[in-house]
Write an enzyme that holds these catalytic residues in place. Structure first.
Site, PDB file in Angstrom:
ATOM      1  N   GLY A 123       0.783  -1.236   0.000  1.00  0.00           N
ATOM      2  CA  GLY A 123       0.000   0.000   0.000  1.00  0.00           C
ATOM      3  C   GLY A 123       0.812   1.281   0.000  1.00  0.00           C
ATOM      4  O   GLY A 123       0.313   2.331  -0.360  1.00  0.00           O
ATOM      5  N   GLU A 141       5.051   3.876   6.152  1.00  0.00           N
ATOM      6  CA  GLU A 141       3.828   3.060   6.153  1.00  0.00           C
ATOM      7  C   GLU A 141       2.689   3.882   5.550  1.00  0.00           C
ATOM      8  O   GLU A 141       2.712   5.117   5.597  1.00  0.00           O
ATOM      9  CB  GLU A 141       3.553   2.649   7.621  1.00  0.00           C
ATOM     10  CG  GLU A 141       2.238   2.000   7.926  1.00  0.00           C
ATOM     11  CD  GLU A 141       2.062   0.616   7.325  1.00  0.00           C
ATOM     12  OE1 GLU A 141       2.215   0.484   6.097  1.00  0.00           O
ATOM     13  OE2 GLU A 141       1.714  -0.319   8.077  1.00  0.00           O
ATOM     14  N   ASP A 142       1.691   3.199   5.016  1.00  0.00           N
ATOM     15  CA  ASP A 142       0.551   3.925   4.449  1.00  0.00           C
ATOM     16  C   ASP A 142      -0.453   4.337   5.521  1.00  0.00           C
ATOM     17  O   ASP A 142      -0.887   5.484   5.574  1.00  0.00           O
ATOM     18  CB  ASP A 142      -0.131   3.099   3.334  1.00  0.00           C
ATOM     19  CG  ASP A 142      -0.440   1.661   3.752  1.00  0.00           C
ATOM     20  OD1 ASP A 142      -0.269   1.298   4.941  1.00  0.00           O
ATOM     21  OD2 ASP A 142      -0.851   0.871   2.872  1.00  0.00           O
ATOM     22  N   ASP A 179      -3.544   1.460  11.874  1.00  0.00           N
ATOM     23  CA  ASP A 179      -4.911   1.209  12.307  1.00  0.00           C
ATOM     24  C   ASP A 179      -4.844   0.635  13.731  1.00  0.00           C
ATOM     25  O   ASP A 179      -4.707   1.377  14.693  1.00  0.00           O
ATOM     26  CB  ASP A 179      -5.526   0.249  11.280  1.00  0.00           C
ATOM     27  CG  ASP A 179      -6.991  -0.033  11.499  1.00  0.00           C
ATOM     28  OD1 ASP A 179      -7.719   0.862  11.936  1.00  0.00           O
ATOM     29  OD2 ASP A 179      -7.415  -1.172  11.228  1.00  0.00           O
ATOM     30  N   LEU A 187       2.784  -2.533  12.723  1.00  0.00           N
ATOM     31  CA  LEU A 187       3.998  -1.776  13.058  1.00  0.00           C
ATOM     32  C   LEU A 187       4.630  -2.261  14.350  1.00  0.00           C
ATOM     33  O   LEU A 187       5.849  -2.212  14.493  1.00  0.00           O
ATOM     34  CB  LEU A 187       3.673  -0.292  13.159  1.00  0.00           C
ATOM     35  CG  LEU A 187       3.703   0.424  11.822  1.00  0.00           C
ATOM     36  CD1 LEU A 187       3.293   1.875  11.991  1.00  0.00           C
ATOM     37  CD2 LEU A 187       5.099   0.353  11.202  1.00  0.00           C
ATOM     38  N   PHE A 246     -13.054   3.090   6.722  1.00  0.00           N
ATOM     39  CA  PHE A 246     -12.219   2.270   5.846  1.00  0.00           C
ATOM     40  C   PHE A 246     -11.947   3.094   4.590  1.00  0.00           C
ATOM     41  O   PHE A 246     -12.871   3.492   3.889  1.00  0.00           O
ATOM     42  CB  PHE A 246     -12.885   0.943   5.494  1.00  0.00           C
ATOM     43  CG  PHE A 246     -11.939   0.034   4.766  1.00  0.00           C
ATOM     44  CD1 PHE A 246     -10.992  -0.701   5.468  1.00  0.00           C
ATOM     45  CD2 PHE A 246     -11.958  -0.042   3.384  1.00  0.00           C
ATOM     46  CE1 PHE A 246     -10.075  -1.506   4.797  1.00  0.00           C
ATOM     47  CE2 PHE A 246     -11.047  -0.855   2.703  1.00  0.00           C
ATOM     48  CZ  PHE A 246     -10.108  -1.578   3.420  1.00  0.00           C
ATOM     49  N   ARG A 296      -6.124   1.000  -5.542  1.00  0.00           N
ATOM     50  CA  ARG A 296      -4.817   1.543  -5.131  1.00  0.00           C
ATOM     51  C   ARG A 296      -4.413   2.707  -6.023  1.00  0.00           C
ATOM     52  O   ARG A 296      -3.680   3.600  -5.606  1.00  0.00           O
ATOM     53  CB  ARG A 296      -3.724   0.468  -5.241  1.00  0.00           C
ATOM     54  CG  ARG A 296      -3.828  -0.647  -4.218  1.00  0.00           C
ATOM     55  CD  ARG A 296      -2.517  -1.427  -4.212  1.00  0.00           C
ATOM     56  NE  ARG A 296      -2.623  -2.738  -3.599  1.00  0.00           N
ATOM     57  CZ  ARG A 296      -2.552  -2.974  -2.281  1.00  0.00           C
ATOM     58  NH1 ARG A 296      -2.426  -1.976  -1.443  1.00  0.00           N
ATOM     59  NH2 ARG A 296      -2.630  -4.204  -1.825  1.00  0.00           N
TER      60      ARG A 296
HETATM   61  P1  5GP Z   1      -2.828  -2.407  11.536  1.00  0.00           P
HETATM   62  O1  5GP Z   1      -1.913  -3.556  11.709  1.00  0.00           O
HETATM   63  O2  5GP Z   1      -2.300  -1.100  12.081  1.00  0.00           O
HETATM   64  O3  5GP Z   1      -4.213  -2.718  12.056  1.00  0.00           O
HETATM   65  O4  5GP Z   1      -3.085  -2.225  10.018  1.00  0.00           O
HETATM   66  C1  5GP Z   1      -2.124  -1.821   9.130  1.00  0.00           C
HETATM   67  C2  5GP Z   1      -2.486  -2.265   7.726  1.00  0.00           C
HETATM   68  O5  5GP Z   1      -3.893  -2.550   7.613  1.00  0.00           O
HETATM   69  C3  5GP Z   1      -2.224  -1.177   6.727  1.00  0.00           C
HETATM   70  O6  5GP Z   1      -0.912  -1.220   6.244  1.00  0.00           O
HETATM   71  C4  5GP Z   1      -3.247  -1.478   5.663  1.00  0.00           C
HETATM   72  O7  5GP Z   1      -2.756  -2.450   4.784  1.00  0.00           O
HETATM   73  C5  5GP Z   1      -4.418  -2.071   6.411  1.00  0.00           C
HETATM   74  N1  5GP Z   1      -5.454  -1.078   6.707  1.00  0.00           N
HETATM   75  C6  5GP Z   1      -5.754  -0.540   7.896  1.00  0.00           C
HETATM   76  N2  5GP Z   1      -6.751   0.354   7.791  1.00  0.00           N
HETATM   77  C7  5GP Z   1      -7.083   0.381   6.487  1.00  0.00           C
HETATM   78  C8  5GP Z   1      -8.033   1.148   5.730  1.00  0.00           C
HETATM   79  O8  5GP Z   1      -8.807   1.992   6.220  1.00  0.00           O
HETATM   80  N3  5GP Z   1      -8.052   0.914   4.384  1.00  0.00           N
HETATM   81  C9  5GP Z   1      -7.234   0.009   3.783  1.00  0.00           C
HETATM   82  N4  5GP Z   1      -7.361  -0.128   2.473  1.00  0.00           N
HETATM   83  N5  5GP Z   1      -6.328  -0.720   4.463  1.00  0.00           N
HETATM   84  C10 5GP Z   1      -6.250  -0.519   5.796  1.00  0.00           C
END
Ligand code: 5GP
Length: 177
Positions: free
Chosen positions: A45, A100-101, A104, A109, A153, A166
């Site tokens: 991403g 990172e993109d 959440d 991370l 989302f 994307r």
């Molecule tokens: P975490 O491990 O912090 O929950 O999530 C990180 C990853 O979850 C991000 O790199 C991404 O790939 C995905 N992610 C989390 N929130 C979103 C969102 O709102 N949209 C999308 N497309 N991916 C998300």
């Protein structure tokens, strides 16, 4: 599931993103002046943000990627983080910046950070384009944030829904209803 663009509502425009990425680049340039900087992009991403941010950093930097998977293809975290491929060179004694993109739950991370800290970098910081602080499940220090957003989302500018969207040049909220 319908994946039509008509369900995507603009949140951050191309111009907003461009300006913020430039600011982040300027900040990082000044923070790392004179240091041996290794940037590590978390694929997939991150690719547009990574390309734009690294070009906004006016320093000699070493570009690397890691690929981790945290989502099983839907819109909810599974809590599982799998390393698909790793950085291919040593970061020991060097200044590492993970790009990172979106953060959440923080689980991705948290795991990546621990893994990289074991390799004894001189420092390790994290930059993310988007942050959803209300969703955090584990504490992880995020040093640079492009935009803090509500619990939506989002898709576009690298972020996907089951592999799609994307390539949208802006960030939008995906509303399945
Ligand atoms: P975490 O491990 O912090 O929950 O999530 C990180 C990853 O979850 C991000 O790199 C991404 O790939 C995905 N992610 C989390 N929130 C979103 C969102 O709102 N949209 C999308 N497309 N991916 C998300």
């Amino acid at each position: 599931m319908v994946k039509s663009r008509s369900r995507i509502y603009p949140l951050l425009s191309e111009e907003q993103i461009r300006l913020r990425v430039r600011e982040l680049g300027t900040q990082i340039t000044s923070d790392y002046a004179g240091k041996d900087l290794v940037v590590i992009g978390l694929l997939n991403g991150v690719y547009p943000f990574f390309a734009d941010l690294t070009r906004a950093i006016d320093l000699d930097l070493d570009v690397n990627f890691m690929r981790v998977a945290s989502y099983g293809g839907g819109t909810e975290s599974t809590g599982e983080v799998k390393i698909i491929f790793d950085v291919d060179k040593s970061i020991r004694g060097r200044h590492a910046l993970v790009i990172e993109d979106i953060v959440d739950t923080g689980l991705t991370l948290f795991k990546v950070r621990n893994l990289l800290m074991d390799r004894e970098p001189a420092s390790l910081k994290i930059v993310t384009l988007l942050d959803k602080p209300s969703r955090r499940r584990v504490k992880v220090p995020v040093d640079y944030v492009g935009f803090a957003i509500e619990d939506h989302f989002v898709v576009g500018y690298g972020l996907d829904l089951e592999g799609l969207h994307r390539n949208l040049p802006y960030v939008g909220i995906y509303n399945p209803a």
